[in-house]
Motif scaffolding. Structure first.
Motif, mmCIF file in Angstrom:
data_model
loop_
_atom_site.group_PDB
_atom_site.id
_atom_site.type_symbol
_atom_site.label_atom_id
_atom_site.label_comp_id
_atom_site.label_asym_id
_atom_site.label_seq_id
_atom_site.Cartn_x
_atom_site.Cartn_y
_atom_site.Cartn_z
ATOM 1 N N UNK A 158 0.726 -1.314 0.226
ATOM 2 C CA UNK A 158 0.017 0.155 0.100
ATOM 3 C C UNK A 158 0.890 1.286 0.047
ATOM 4 N N UNK A 159 1.971 1.342 0.717
ATOM 5 C CA UNK A 159 2.779 2.671 0.835
ATOM 6 C C UNK A 159 3.028 3.210 -0.599
ATOM 7 N N UNK B 96 -4.263 16.106 2.011
ATOM 8 C CA UNK B 96 -4.125 15.986 3.433
ATOM 9 C C UNK B 96 -4.965 15.040 3.755
ATOM 10 N N UNK B 97 -6.325 14.821 3.399
ATOM 11 C CA UNK B 97 -7.126 13.886 3.686
ATOM 12 C C UNK B 97 -6.802 12.575 3.643
ATOM 13 N N UNK C 13 -5.087 9.467 6.657
ATOM 14 C CA UNK C 13 -5.606 8.340 6.516
ATOM 15 C C UNK C 13 -4.563 7.094 6.633
ATOM 16 N N UNK C 14 -3.448 7.567 5.769
ATOM 17 C CA UNK C 14 -2.257 6.726 5.761
ATOM 18 C C UNK C 14 -1.102 7.414 6.360
ATOM 19 N N UNK D 269 4.787 5.773 8.209
ATOM 20 C CA UNK D 269 4.911 4.302 7.930
ATOM 21 C C UNK D 269 5.088 3.836 6.168
ATOM 22 N N UNK D 270 4.467 5.024 5.544
ATOM 23 C CA UNK D 270 4.190 4.900 4.104
ATOM 24 C C UNK D 270 5.739 5.070 3.675
ATOM 25 N N UNK D 271 6.595 5.909 4.135
ATOM 26 C CA UNK D 271 8.001 5.952 3.771
ATOM 27 C C UNK D 271 8.840 5.071 4.470
ATOM 28 N N UNK D 272 8.320 4.091 5.443
ATOM 29 C CA UNK D 272 9.174 3.094 6.064
ATOM 30 C C UNK D 272 10.070 3.547 7.250
#
Lengths: 387, 277
Positions: free
Chosen positions: B197-198, B262-263, B267-268, B272-275
């Motif tokens: 997902x990221x 931003x929305x 939510x993500x 975490x997305x960038x690890x």
């Protein structure tokens, strides 16, 4: 060919260098009262005058750095002078009414020497002889610019699909016939489209409009944009005409059709309607460029030199066939200039019908309520994309 | 303090190159219509004009086309990303290169290429006519063509983050899921998709933000049958010579896109997305 390419490359290099020097120059020269400008010239113009073919010989003859910036609509150029760039430019080249009606009264340009320039009018085509209205101020005493390129500019058809005679007879009503929806394009030339929509709606563009006329304009704008197959630039219009995507397009004439004609597509033809809503029942609209000297506090002495330089028969011919679009020039009244045009070139600029088309055309003028009409047209463009 | 001093060149650069133009645009949006200076008394008339006018059509088109572009690209790019990360093996770099090379050619030139391909009597229809005698209606200057152009132009911006996302999923998790009796669909739904997902979200965001600002596709392939918001802004700054209106439209566009982004980011979790947990 190689030679031409090199010239262009030189031109690019020089322009870049000059742009840099120029950027630095404007910053530093503001304080110095005696900035020497006898070796530089800055021209704000429609494309053509900025081409290397026109500028290079002048640069070499005067050892001067000449910077020419081309834009493709008059109000933008004039707004740049209004925004304080009279300090920057020496010459401005725009369509006929702006010099006389706007720039001179606002003090953006200044008159040129009558004695020097009056003789040039003698050699121009008959319709442009001294005293030529758009080159003079309102009083008729001062000469405020020189004229060169001109042309009728109403619409363009593919004569294989719509004959010249039909197009000239039907005129603006081509756009009032519901059967033509989806068969035409619109050139992205919004100021001219405003004029043309007025003609389609049945009234003279160059006056203040009544509420009833504005309502008719709104209706015409919505209808015409809704029925357009494509809106785009000159290249897109010509390509769409040649390929058969469209049969005709709004706003166009020698200026836009000449590149396609010069390329051998003789079925692409600028049309001037036989009759229309303009004063005297004229059907088309024509433009005449006026090049004026900017009211620059440190005007380059080369400004008037350049105005004389482009009057030369050979240079006039180069201006007529400079890069981009091809146009007739007033100097064709001089045999020495006219003889330089080949039969092909004359055909590209529709010389055969030029005189009658100009006679049937009203001259480009200022639309007093342009802002209001343009907003309506922009809104119609968006509304057309909703359905 | 030393850190601040060292950062000063960058801060100055950002202030001049990024913040100043942005502030100028915001400032202009509060100036009276068709004025050219920043020293007039501020007014909200440009915003009022936008809300009373029909610019919502342009906003609508830009957002709709961007959403559709993202959706199509998600469907197109996921299998390719999966292939690049897991299947193509030694061919993966070559295929990556094939997707990268078009980026070296100007977008306008590539779109004009499509125009010549699709135009009446052009490469496609001309060939069909001369070889098979088929005379089809032209598809050019229609809305699906705009979408095609956008999907084509933005492929790399979706594909590469997605490939990164897919390759971040450890093979062991997949094997473990299969060992525990998951079906292939369950492995995809419950293991691969959440873990990649990221990359997918970054691809979505990047493509969406770029696609909302797209203008050339609607102009060249769409023949202006659609006026996206960026074109509306351009008209205001050029023919209309109404900089304040153009500025107000630009500010609204930034707000709409900013809020949407931003929305999504709320939510993500970005870290975490960038690890970086």
């Amino acid at each position: 060919m190689l030679n031409k390419k090199l010239t262009r490359r030189n031109f690019m290099e020089r322009s870049t260098a000059m742009a840099a020097a120029f950027a630095a120059g404007t910053g530093f020269s503001l304080g110095s009262a005696q900035a020497a400008r006898d070796k530089e010239l800055n021209i704000l113009c429609w494309e053509g005058y900025n081409s290397a073919q026109v500028l290079d010989p002048f640069r070499q003859a005067h050892g001067a750095t000449v910077k020419a910036e081309s834009l493709t609509n008059d109000p933008t150029m004039i707004n740049r002078l209004r925004a304080g760039e009279t300090k920057v430019w020496d010459l401005i080249n725009v369509n006929n009414p702006w010099a006389r009606k706007v720039m001179l009264p606002e003090g953006l340009i200044k008159p040129i020497d009558r004695a020097t320039f009056e003789p040039y009018f003698e050699r121009m085509l008959p319709a442009f002889k001294w005293p030529y209205k758009w080159a003079m101020d309102e009083s008729g005493n001062e000469l405020i610019g020189m004229i060169q390129r001109f042309g009728p500019y109403s619409f363009v058809v593919n004569t294989d699909k719509v004959s010249r005679a039909t197009a000239e007879d039907q005129g603006w009503n081509l756009w009032n016939d519901p059967a033509n929806a989806g068969k035409y394009g619109i050139l992205e030339s919004d100021d001219w489209n405003v004029f043309d929509l007025c003609c389609i709606a049945g009234f003279d563009p160059f006056k203040v409009h009544t509420d009833d006329e504005v309502a008719k304009f709104t209706d015409a704008a919505n209808r015409v944009f809704k029925g357009a197959k494509v809106v785009g630039d000159i290249a897109t219009m010509n390509q769409a005409l040649i390929s058969g995507e469209i049969d005709f397009h709004l706003t166009g004439g020698t200026y836009s059709a000449s590149p396609a004609r010069a390329d051998g597509n003789k079925n692409i033809r600028g049309i001037t309607p036989k009759s229309g809503p303009m004063e005297g029942g004229k059907g088309g609209i024509a433009w005449i460029e006026v090049t004026s000297v900017v009211n620059n506090p440190e005007l380059s002495p080369l400004a008037t030199e350049f105005l004389q330089y482009v009057q030369d028969p050979k240079v006039s011919h180069t201006v007529a066939f400079a890069e981009g679009t091809f146009n007739p020039v007033t100097q064709m009244g001089d045999k020495a200039c006219f003889d330089l045009f080949t039969a092909e070139e004359l055909d590209a600029i529709q010389w055969d019908s030029l005189e009658e088309e100009m006679a049937r055309s009203a001259e480009y003028d200022i639309v007093p309520d342009y802002d209001k009409l343009l907003d309506i047209m922009t809104s119609a463009k968006k509304a057309a994309s909703a359905g | 303090m030393a850190g601040f001093r060292n950062a000063l060149p960058l801060i100055i650069f950002l202030a001049i190159g990024f913040a100043a133009p942005l502030l100028a645009v915001i400032g202009y949006s509060f100036m009276p219509e068709r004025s050219f200076g920043l020293l007039h008394p501020p007014t909200l008339e440009n915003y009022a004009a936008i809300f009373n006018g029909n610019s919502y059509i342009s906003f609508g088109w830009s957002l709709l086309l961007a959403v559709l572009t993202v959706a199509f690209l998600a469907l197109i790019c996921y299998p390719i990303a999966y292939g690049l990360a897991r299947v193509f093996g030694p061919w993966a770099p070559v295929i990556t290169l094939l997707f990268t090379i078009p980026l070296f050619v100007s977008e306008n030139v590539r779109l004009y290429g499509w125009l010549l391909f699709f135009i009446k009597n052009g490469v496609l229809l001309g060939t069909l006519k001369s070889v098979f005698g088929l005379e089809l209606e032209s598809w050019l200057f229609t809305r699906p063509m705009i979408l095609l152009g956008m999907v084509y132009v933005y492929v790399p911006f979706m594909l590469f983050p997605m490939t990164l996302g897919v390759s971040m999923v450890p093979n062991e998790t997949r094997e473990a899921a299969l060992d525990l009796g998951a079906t292939r669909w369950q492995v995809f739904r419950e293991v691969e998709l959440p873990l990649s997902m990221p990359g997918i979200v970054i691809g979505f965001l990047l493509t969406f933000v770029l696609a909302v600002g797209a203008i050339a596709e609607a102009k060249i392939l769409g023949g202006q049958t659609v006026i996206p918001i960026t074109h509306d802004i351009e008209i205001a700054f050029t023919y209309a010579q109404n900089w304040p209106l153009g500025a107000a439209l630009a500010v609204l566009l930034m707000l709409v896109v900013g809020i949407l982004v931003l929305f999504v980011l709320r939510r993500f979790d970005l870290d975490a997305v960038l690890g970086r947990r």
